[in-house]
Design a protein around this motif. Sequence first.
Motif, PDB file in Angstrom:
ATOM      1  N   ARG A 125      -4.222 -13.090  33.629  1.00 34.91           N
ATOM      2  CA  ARG A 125      -3.298 -14.207  33.261  1.00 34.91           C
ATOM      3  C   ARG A 125      -2.598 -13.067  31.672  1.00 34.91           C
ATOM      4  NH1 ARG A 125      -3.544 -20.303  33.176  1.00 34.91           N
ATOM      5  NH2 ARG A 125      -5.229 -19.511  32.700  1.00 34.91           N
ATOM      6  N   HIS A 141      -2.862 -14.776  28.169  1.00 33.16           N
ATOM      7  CA  HIS A 141      -3.605 -16.494  28.265  1.00 33.16           C
ATOM      8  C   HIS A 141      -4.778 -15.934  27.241  1.00 33.16           C
ATOM      9  CE1 HIS A 141      -5.147 -20.210  29.030  1.00 33.16           C
ATOM     10  NE2 HIS A 141      -3.920 -20.130  29.633  1.00 33.16           N
ATOM     11  N   SER A 195      -8.171 -24.809  27.996  1.00 30.11           N
ATOM     12  CA  SER A 195      -7.157 -25.404  28.991  1.00 30.11           C
ATOM     13  C   SER A 195      -7.042 -27.359  27.986  1.00 30.11           C
ATOM     14  CB  SER A 195      -7.241 -25.854  29.882  1.00 30.11           C
ATOM     15  OG  SER A 195      -6.184 -27.070  30.144  1.00 30.11           O
ATOM     16  N   SER A 235      -1.507 -22.186  19.266  1.00 32.38           N
ATOM     17  CA  SER A 235      -0.605 -22.227  17.598  1.00 32.38           C
ATOM     18  C   SER A 235      -1.147 -21.103  17.217  1.00 32.38           C
ATOM     19  CB  SER A 235      -1.577 -23.208  16.668  1.00 32.38           C
ATOM     20  OG  SER A 235      -2.772 -23.088  16.402  1.00 32.38           O
ATOM     21  N   PHE A 257       4.403 -23.574  17.927  1.00 32.81           N
ATOM     22  CA  PHE A 257       3.373 -22.586  18.114  1.00 32.81           C
ATOM     23  C   PHE A 257       4.133 -21.720  19.401  1.00 32.81           C
ATOM     24  CE2 PHE A 257       1.466 -26.667  17.509  1.00 32.81           C
ATOM     25  CZ  PHE A 257       0.635 -26.999  17.900  1.00 32.81           C
ATOM     26  N   ALA A 317       2.053 -18.425  27.566  1.00 37.69           N
ATOM     27  CA  ALA A 317       1.976 -17.504  28.672  1.00 37.69           C
ATOM     28  C   ALA A 317       2.320 -17.616  29.763  1.00 37.69           C
ATOM     29  CB  ALA A 317       0.731 -17.247  28.211  1.00 37.69           C
ATOM     30  N   ARG A 331       0.808 -25.844  37.724  1.00 42.30           N
ATOM     31  CA  ARG A 331       1.708 -27.189  37.099  1.00 42.30           C
ATOM     32  C   ARG A 331       1.372 -26.482  35.369  1.00 42.30           C
ATOM     33  NH1 ARG A 331      -2.546 -31.063  39.940  1.00 42.30           N
ATOM     34  NH2 ARG A 331      -3.340 -28.844  39.259  1.00 42.30           N
ATOM     35  N   ARG A 345       3.245 -32.620  23.715  1.00 41.70           N
ATOM     36  CA  ARG A 345       2.175 -32.751  23.976  1.00 41.70           C
ATOM     37  C   ARG A 345       1.608 -32.222  22.242  1.00 41.70           C
ATOM     38  NH1 ARG A 345      -0.209 -30.641  28.689  1.00 41.70           N
ATOM     39  NH2 ARG A 345      -1.341 -31.994  28.044  1.00 41.70           N
ATOM     40  N   ALA A 346       1.805 -31.896  21.574  1.00 39.78           N
ATOM     41  CA  ALA A 346       0.668 -30.758  20.670  1.00 39.78           C
ATOM     42  C   ALA A 346       1.765 -31.436  19.453  1.00 39.78           C
ATOM     43  CB  ALA A 346       1.094 -29.605  20.450  1.00 39.78           C
ATOM     44  N   MET A 366      -1.321 -33.912  18.489  1.00 36.59           N
ATOM     45  CA  MET A 366      -3.218 -32.960  18.831  1.00 36.59           C
ATOM     46  C   MET A 366      -2.501 -32.495  17.035  1.00 36.59           C
ATOM     47  SD  MET A 366      -1.928 -30.471  22.021  1.00 36.59           S
ATOM     48  CE  MET A 366      -2.229 -30.948  23.510  1.00 36.59           C
TER      49      MET A 366
END
Length: 366
Positions: A102, A105, A126, A243, A299, A303, A326, A334-335, A338
């Motif tokens: 990818r 990625h 992931s 990041s 962030f 990718a 997905r 969502r970060a 984190m």
Amino acid sequence: MGNSFGQLFRITTWGESHGGGVGVVIDGCPPRLGLVEADIQPDLDRRRPGQSAIVSPRREADRVEILSGTFEGRTLGTPISMWVRNEDARPEAYSEMATKFRPSHADYTYQAKFGIRNWQGGGRTSARETIGRVAAGAVAKKLLRERFGVEIVAFVLRVQGIEARVDMENVRQKDVEASPVRCPDGEAARRMIRLIEKMRRAGDSVGGVIECVGRGVPAGWGEPVFDRLEADLGKGMLSLPASKGFEVGSGFAGTLLTGLQHNDAFQSRGGKVRTLTNRSGGIQGGISNGETIYFRVAFKPVATVMREQQTVDVNLKNTTLKARGRHDPCVLPRAVPMVEAMAALVLADHALRQQAQCGWGAPSKK
Ligand SMILES: Cc1cc2nc3c(=O)[nH]c(=O)nc-3n(C[C@H](O)[C@H](O)[C@H](O)COP(=O)(O)O)c2cc1C
């Protein structure tokens, strides 16, 4: 190697996206801290996919189990092990990635380094890997809150070109959680959501900036020279997947000011050394100065986009790849937990290090 973080409050994360599960071992957490699963689950719920229409639709409950290190709801001072099972794994969606890399990625670099990789769901590249950090971060946050009076709040400051106006001295987690994009400025949040939905429909992605504040940190935390507080925060933040940038206090914008404009003048107030402004972001010489700590993390647009792109396969043949599966059109919402987790891990580690070397309070006058 490279799976552990921290010196005295030390974590090791383990697990892959499509393996049995993901987890963490915390070593060095002080004893007698109240700790049950319900202390950890709320942050995992803020991190999990499928929580709103603007994040990855993977259906994971992410129920945490504490396996060791507690007794009758309190920490023992022994290693705390926690984990979450992977439930909604769909390896077939990634079958093309077994042979194709990818773009942007980590498929190619993992292959180049290890000569083998778990291509199902991105393996350890992931964002599921961060479950362990978020779980450990929830413990660190509790330690900081209950034993040191420190509070950490992060929020989405910007999505691509849409920037929020936020009063970072007063922003609270409930203001952040009021919107699924985790931006406490309601008008900016609505525009961010519209942009993310547009990106999802277009099969594209967008990035942005998260800001994080730490309030109540006393003067004295941080270990010069290599473990300056901002250096450890920077390492923690840049270890998060996707990041790409870190700045503390005035950051890059501070370079546009002169020294006279930029300096934080000192003032004796309420029996404490305070500053009139806080362009230092609460850290000077790598050590907290008692003001609010604040920093920002950039962030990238993720990718995996749902469009045909040029790439190379494992046999070095030029080819194309159109991703399925997905994915998050924007990782920022969502970060947020984190970033809070990594901030808490750094601050908890430095709190214990300060205690170990200097005792409970550093002398303030000399
Ligand atoms: C909350 C979060 C969700 C993510 N979701 C995805 C995703 O759905 N698809 C994807 O390609 N990358 C996603 N990523 C980013 C990858 O994990 C990351 O790009 C990859 O590990 C390569 O690392 P790098 O981008 O830092 O070079 C996500 C990252 C975070 C923080």
